[in-house]
Design a protein around this motif. Sequence first.
Motif, PDB file in Angstrom:
ATOM      1  N   PHE A 213      27.989  42.786  39.872  1.00 34.71           N
ATOM      2  CA  PHE A 213      27.134  42.219  40.938  1.00 34.71           C
ATOM      3  C   PHE A 213      26.916  42.815  41.597  1.00 34.71           C
TER       4      PHE A 213
ATOM      5  N   GLN B 123      30.126  33.636  48.332  1.00 35.69           N
ATOM      6  CA  GLN B 123      31.447  33.229  47.527  1.00 35.69           C
ATOM      7  C   GLN B 123      30.786  32.356  46.367  1.00 35.69           C
TER       8      GLN B 123
ATOM      9  N   ILE C 263      29.689  34.480  43.634  1.00 39.11           N
ATOM     10  CA  ILE C 263      30.670  35.292  42.918  1.00 39.11           C
ATOM     11  C   ILE C 263      30.888  34.175  41.718  1.00 39.11           C
TER      12      ILE C 263
ATOM     13  N   ALA D 172      31.132  34.990  37.912  1.00 35.16           N
ATOM     14  CA  ALA D 172      32.241  34.212  37.705  1.00 35.16           C
ATOM     15  C   ALA D 172      31.991  33.499  36.280  1.00 35.16           C
TER      16      ALA D 172
ATOM     17  N   LEU E   8      34.619  38.875  35.338  1.00 38.29           N
ATOM     18  CA  LEU E   8      33.063  39.811  36.572  1.00 38.29           C
ATOM     19  C   LEU E   8      34.014  41.369  36.517  1.00 38.29           C
TER      20      LEU E   8
ATOM     21  N   VAL F  49      32.002  44.083  41.065  1.00 34.89           N
ATOM     22  CA  VAL F  49      31.024  44.037  42.548  1.00 34.89           C
ATOM     23  C   VAL F  49      30.905  45.259  43.884  1.00 34.89           C
TER      24      VAL F  49
ATOM     25  N   LEU G  79      32.046  39.984  50.456  1.00 34.24           N
ATOM     26  CA  LEU G  79      32.622  40.288  48.740  1.00 34.24           C
ATOM     27  C   LEU G  79      33.781  40.467  48.258  1.00 34.24           C
ATOM     28  N   ALA G  80      35.030  41.770  48.256  1.00 29.28           N
ATOM     29  CA  ALA G  80      35.524  42.381  48.293  1.00 29.28           C
ATOM     30  C   ALA G  80      36.441  41.169  47.986  1.00 29.28           C
TER      31      ALA G  80
ATOM     32  N   GLY H  73      35.443  39.074  44.708  1.00 30.50           N
ATOM     33  CA  GLY H  73      35.896  39.082  43.794  1.00 30.50           C
ATOM     34  C   GLY H  73      36.724  40.144  43.301  1.00 30.50           C
TER      35      GLY H  73
ATOM     36  N   MET I 157      38.258  38.299  39.958  1.00 34.59           N
ATOM     37  CA  MET I 157      39.345  38.883  39.041  1.00 34.59           C
ATOM     38  C   MET I 157      40.800  39.266  39.047  1.00 34.59           C
TER      39      MET I 157
ATOM     40  N   GLY J 184      39.187  45.123  37.509  1.00 33.66           N
ATOM     41  CA  GLY J 184      37.797  45.099  38.351  1.00 33.66           C
ATOM     42  C   GLY J 184      37.752  46.307  38.968  1.00 33.66           C
TER      43      GLY J 184
ATOM     44  N   ILE K 139      35.898  47.840  43.063  1.00 38.60           N
ATOM     45  CA  ILE K 139      35.174  46.694  44.183  1.00 38.60           C
ATOM     46  C   ILE K 139      34.687  48.146  44.269  1.00 38.60           C
TER      47      ILE K 139
END
Lengths: 59, 210
Positions: free
Chosen positions: A13, B20, B23, B27, B33, B36, B70-71, B74, B78, B90, B92
């Motif tokens: 993403f 949010q 994501i 997922a 995922l 990101v 975002l993290a 993510g 993950m 995952g 980041i």
Amino acid sequence: MDIARGLKDKVIFITGGCGDIGGATAAKLAELGARVVISDLLDEQAGQARARELGAAAY
Amino acid sequence: MNWALRRIRKVDQGNPGQVQDSIAAVAKEFKRLDAVIGNAGIGPGGSVIDLTERDWLDVLRVNLIGCAMLAKAGLKAMLAQEPDAEMIRGRILFTSSWVGDFPSPGADAYCVSKAGINHLTRLIAQKHAPDHILANAVAPGILDAGLTSKAAFQRDPELRKKFQSYIPLGEYGTAGQIADAFVFLCSRESNYLTGHIMVVDGGCTLTKRV
């Protein structure tokens, strides 16, 4: 060297995906088999044009 | 080219709710995922003496807090999934900038947001290494693309010539060269790399400051 091995089917993403860097990154990742979801502020005219240029399906 | 699997979502990185929701939708749709990439950013010009509180709030909201949120989204997705065959749960990733470590007066809020992203990268990397989640950033040098081109070069064409003289490799970077770094950071070849700020700048951080 087979760089970027292991990218097939990876789900990635990215934000700002219609800009220069985001667009190029999404394109390369998709070309290598990743499933890329790009996001951006699509209400901007430039973003829309860029999205069309990249040939992506919006949803 | 494998465009069929690509999707576009309308998301403002500065809006945590939208980030949010996106994501969570990704997922759910893909049941996975892997990475990101916080790449969206804005960059109004101006030094401390010029910038308004509104400028600071906007830049930090989108560039820095947007990446943090975002993290967060993510990481949650993950942590709920198993590591892949390579034992990576995952990744980041963020778009930083060479100005994150090398101050370049004239876009002060932007510089500070990128310095923040560098530290955010290191913090996430340290905290989530035991979870097998990697955190890295790409720090582009001066590109004749993206925000530098849009914000600075179109405002002041003379800057284009001046900045070029600061690049040892002599040419502006391209978006594709930055993309190559992200491809590496998403690939199995970078499985042992975390907390790294990968500067891709044609050597400009080795020489004069802009």
